[in-house]
Design a protein around this motif. Structure first.
Motif, PDB file in Angstrom:
ATOM      1  N   LEU A   8       0.843  -1.205   0.000  1.00 14.20           N
ATOM      2  CA  LEU A   8       0.000   0.000   0.000  1.00 14.20           C
ATOM      3  C   LEU A   8       0.872   1.247   0.000  1.00 14.20           C
ATOM      4  CD1 LEU A   8      -2.755  -0.855   2.651  1.00 14.20           C
ATOM      5  CD2 LEU A   8      -3.027  -0.680   0.169  1.00 14.20           C
ATOM      6  N   PHE A   9       2.189   1.058   0.183  1.00 20.03           N
ATOM      7  CA  PHE A   9       3.094   2.202   0.307  1.00 20.03           C
ATOM      8  C   PHE A   9       4.307   2.068  -0.617  1.00 20.03           C
ATOM      9  CE2 PHE A   9       0.947   1.522   4.383  1.00 20.03           C
ATOM     10  CZ  PHE A   9       0.278   2.738   4.499  1.00 20.03           C
ATOM     11  N   PRO A  10       4.077   2.184  -1.949  1.00 20.18           N
ATOM     12  CA  PRO A  10       5.206   2.062  -2.882  1.00 20.18           C
ATOM     13  C   PRO A  10       6.322   3.051  -2.555  1.00 20.18           C
ATOM     14  CG  PRO A  10       3.116   2.221  -4.073  1.00 20.18           C
ATOM     15  CD  PRO A  10       2.791   2.437  -2.633  1.00 20.18           C
ATOM     16  N   ASN A  11       5.959   4.213  -2.027  1.00 22.82           N
ATOM     17  CA  ASN A  11       6.994   5.224  -1.752  1.00 22.82           C
ATOM     18  C   ASN A  11       7.923   4.839  -0.607  1.00 22.82           C
ATOM     19  OD1 ASN A  11       6.001   6.750  -3.782  1.00 22.82           O
ATOM     20  ND2 ASN A  11       4.766   8.079  -2.457  1.00 22.82           N
ATOM     21  N   VAL A  61      -9.260  -4.606   9.301  1.00 22.98           N
ATOM     22  CA  VAL A  61      -8.714  -5.847   8.740  1.00 22.98           C
ATOM     23  C   VAL A  61      -8.577  -5.680   7.226  1.00 22.98           C
ATOM     24  CG1 VAL A  61      -9.220  -8.297   8.388  1.00 22.98           C
ATOM     25  CG2 VAL A  61      -9.738  -7.224  10.586  1.00 22.98           C
ATOM     26  N   LEU A  62      -7.472  -6.171   6.706  1.00 25.53           N
ATOM     27  CA  LEU A  62      -7.223  -6.096   5.259  1.00 25.53           C
ATOM     28  C   LEU A  62      -8.189  -7.031   4.531  1.00 25.53           C
ATOM     29  CD1 LEU A  62      -5.276  -4.625   3.426  1.00 25.53           C
ATOM     30  CD2 LEU A  62      -3.661  -6.476   3.775  1.00 25.53           C
ATOM     31  N   ARG A  63      -8.871  -6.500   3.523  1.00 25.04           N
ATOM     32  CA  ARG A  63      -9.889  -7.293   2.812  1.00 25.04           C
ATOM     33  C   ARG A  63      -9.258  -8.245   1.800  1.00 25.04           C
ATOM     34  NH1 ARG A  63     -12.539  -2.785   0.316  1.00 25.04           N
ATOM     35  NH2 ARG A  63     -13.143  -4.346  -1.192  1.00 25.04           N
ATOM     36  N   VAL A  64      -9.935  -9.342   1.591  1.00 25.24           N
ATOM     37  CA  VAL A  64      -9.376 -10.383   0.720  1.00 25.24           C
ATOM     38  C   VAL A  64      -9.442 -10.016  -0.778  1.00 25.24           C
ATOM     39  CG1 VAL A  64     -11.534 -11.762   0.736  1.00 25.24           C
ATOM     40  CG2 VAL A  64      -9.376 -12.899   0.283  1.00 25.24           C
ATOM     41  N   GLU A  65     -10.550  -9.363  -1.215  1.00 20.94           N
ATOM     42  CA  GLU A  65     -10.712  -9.198  -2.681  1.00 20.94           C
ATOM     43  C   GLU A  65      -9.597  -8.398  -3.358  1.00 20.94           C
ATOM     44  OE1 GLU A  65     -13.085  -8.241  -0.419  1.00 20.94           O
ATOM     45  OE2 GLU A  65     -15.054  -8.130  -1.401  1.00 20.94           O
ATOM     46  N   PRO A  66      -9.272  -7.166  -2.881  1.00 17.96           N
ATOM     47  CA  PRO A  66      -8.241  -6.410  -3.611  1.00 17.96           C
ATOM     48  C   PRO A  66      -6.882  -7.112  -3.628  1.00 17.96           C
ATOM     49  CG  PRO A  66      -9.018  -5.168  -1.669  1.00 17.96           C
ATOM     50  CD  PRO A  66      -9.830  -6.406  -1.755  1.00 17.96           C
ATOM     51  N   ILE A 108       5.950 -11.000  -2.877  1.00 15.37           N
ATOM     52  CA  ILE A 108       5.952 -10.706  -1.432  1.00 15.37           C
ATOM     53  C   ILE A 108       4.799  -9.771  -1.101  1.00 15.37           C
ATOM     54  CG2 ILE A 108       7.287  -9.819   0.507  1.00 15.37           C
ATOM     55  CD1 ILE A 108       9.816 -10.427  -0.983  1.00 15.37           C
ATOM     56  N   MET A 109       3.989 -10.181  -0.143  1.00 13.00           N
ATOM     57  CA  MET A 109       2.815  -9.401   0.251  1.00 13.00           C
ATOM     58  C   MET A 109       3.082  -8.666   1.569  1.00 13.00           C
ATOM     59  SD  MET A 109      -0.383  -8.568   0.118  1.00 13.00           S
ATOM     60  CE  MET A 109      -1.388  -7.803   1.367  1.00 13.00           C
ATOM     61  N   CYS A 110       2.935  -7.334   1.537  1.00 11.57           N
ATOM     62  CA  CYS A 110       3.109  -6.506   2.744  1.00 11.57           C
ATOM     63  C   CYS A 110       1.741  -6.195   3.340  1.00 11.57           C
ATOM     64  CB  CYS A 110       3.768  -5.182   2.385  1.00 11.57           C
ATOM     65  SG  CYS A 110       5.279  -5.347   1.448  1.00 11.57           S
ATOM     66  N   GLY A 111       1.549  -6.577   4.582  1.00  9.55           N
ATOM     67  CA  GLY A 111       0.285  -6.288   5.248  1.00  9.55           C
ATOM     68  C   GLY A 111       0.280  -4.906   5.867  1.00  9.55           C
ATOM     69  N   HIS A 112      -0.868  -4.541   6.387  1.00  8.23           N
ATOM     70  CA  HIS A 112      -1.033  -3.275   7.097  1.00  8.23           C
ATOM     71  C   HIS A 112      -2.245  -3.457   8.001  1.00  8.23           C
ATOM     72  CE1 HIS A 112      -0.361   0.913   7.828  1.00  8.23           C
ATOM     73  NE2 HIS A 112      -1.535   1.296   7.369  1.00  8.23           N
ATOM     74  N   SER A 137       3.696  -1.907   9.371  1.00  8.36           N
ATOM     75  CA  SER A 137       3.289  -2.499   8.092  1.00  8.36           C
ATOM     76  C   SER A 137       4.435  -3.343   7.547  1.00  8.36           C
ATOM     77  CB  SER A 137       2.895  -1.395   7.103  1.00  8.36           C
ATOM     78  OG  SER A 137       4.013  -0.592   6.845  1.00  8.36           O
ATOM     79  N   GLY A 138       4.143  -4.079   6.467  1.00  8.97           N
ATOM     80  CA  GLY A 138       5.088  -5.097   6.008  1.00  8.97           C
ATOM     81  C   GLY A 138       6.233  -4.606   5.136  1.00  8.97           C
ATOM     82  N   GLU A 139       6.244  -3.316   4.783  1.00 11.78           N
ATOM     83  CA  GLU A 139       7.227  -2.845   3.792  1.00 11.78           C
ATOM     84  C   GLU A 139       8.676  -2.996   4.278  1.00 11.78           C
ATOM     85  OE1 GLU A 139       4.312  -1.501   4.320  1.00 11.78           O
ATOM     86  OE2 GLU A 139       3.501  -1.795   2.306  1.00 11.78           O
ATOM     87  N   VAL A 140       8.911  -2.564   5.516  1.00 13.39           N
ATOM     88  CA  VAL A 140      10.283  -2.645   6.036  1.00 13.39           C
ATOM     89  C   VAL A 140      10.708  -4.113   6.108  1.00 13.39           C
ATOM     90  CG1 VAL A 140      11.725  -2.195   8.056  1.00 13.39           C
ATOM     91  CG2 VAL A 140      10.105  -0.454   7.290  1.00 13.39           C
TER      92      VAL A 140
END
Ligand SMILES: C[S@@+](CC[C@H](N)C(=O)[O-])C[C@H]1O[C@@H](n2cnc3c(N)ncnc32)[C@H](O)[C@@H]1O
Length: 230
Positions: A8-11, A61-66, A108-112, A137-140
């Motif tokens: 969710l945070f490409p930057n 909670v992060l939704r499954v569809e997107p 690789i999936m980063c959660g939030h 979040s999962g980015e780091v």
């Protein structure tokens, strides 16, 4: 190797990929890394990707569809190794980095937020944690995994032996290193390193690695001893 990072945070990710070893690995085509913003796969007007938890409770909670839509839009996703970043995953280690670096394609999936809709887990092959603490979040965490993997791809490091000597490679921490000046504030470089005697230097380094590991990481030293006995 190809790596797709769902985020969710490409930057948070792009600047790290454009520096140092990671930049080099991309520039010399050892790795192709794509950063995918899964918010773009949300179908509602406000592009939301989270919702309140069934049963109540704090956080979203992060939704499954997107997430699954974004995953399925990745070319070759069927055959890729799909990694979910989570503090509930298996601990990430140098050995795991080595194994992962042999894959042709990794997603690789980063959660939030507070967590994943549990059904997301079914679409990933392995859950990985970088340690027993919780990040926002999962980015780091994903960048830790990507960096450790990419530097092990043959050719990425200019001197391949530097990865072999790295801490953890043989269940040992790396030996002490020195560079100029020979003496700094009365602290001198060990004479052996100036001797030019390659074999003696190698033995000294092994001894130093062993004693340092024994003192700082007895758990690792135990594994080292067991691996030598095999
Ligand atoms: C605030 S955390 C959610 C933690 C969740 N409530 C739990 O207890 O498992 C949000 C996201 O950060 C990432 N994350 C946090 N800590 C991590 C760790 N130690 N290793 C890997 N990923 C982590 C994961 O992607 C996670 O989905």
């Amino acid at each position: 190797m190809r790596i797709d990072i769902l985020t969710l945070f490409p930057n948070m990710i792009e600047p790290v990929l454009n520096e140092s070893m990671m930049w080099r690995a991309k520039a010399y085509k050892f790795v192709n890394i794509n950063v995918i913003d899964y918010r773009a796969y949300s179908e509602d007007k406000r592009k939301t990707v989270d919702d309140t938890p069934y049963g109540g409770g704090a956080g979203m909670v992060l939704r499954v569809e997107p997430v699954i839509k974004a995953l399925r839009d990745i070319d070759g996703h069927e055959d890729a190794l799909k990694i979910l970043m989570t503090p509930q995953g298996i601990p990430f280690t140098q050995t795991r980095a080595k194994t992962l670096s042999k894959n042709k394609h990794v997603i690789i999936m980063c959660g939030h937020y507070e967590g994943y809709d549990e059904r997301i887990r079914d679409y990933f092959d392995v859950e990985v944690s970088i340690g027993d603490y919780v990040l926002t979040s999962g980015e780091v965490a994903a960048l830790v995994v990507v960096d450790a993997m990419v530097r092990l791809i043959p050719g990425v490091l200019s001197n391949a032996s530097s990865a072999e000597d790295d801490s953890f490679s043989n269940h040992l921490l790396e030996y002490p290193q020195y560079t100029r000046p020979r003496v700094f504030e009365g602290k001198a470089v060990p004479d052996i390193l100036l001797s030019g005697h390659h074999q003696n230097i190698q033995s000294w380094r092994l001894e130093q690695s062993e004693s340092r590991t024994k003192k700082r990481r007895p758990d690792l030293y135990q594994k080292y001893k067991e691996s030598k006995e095999k």
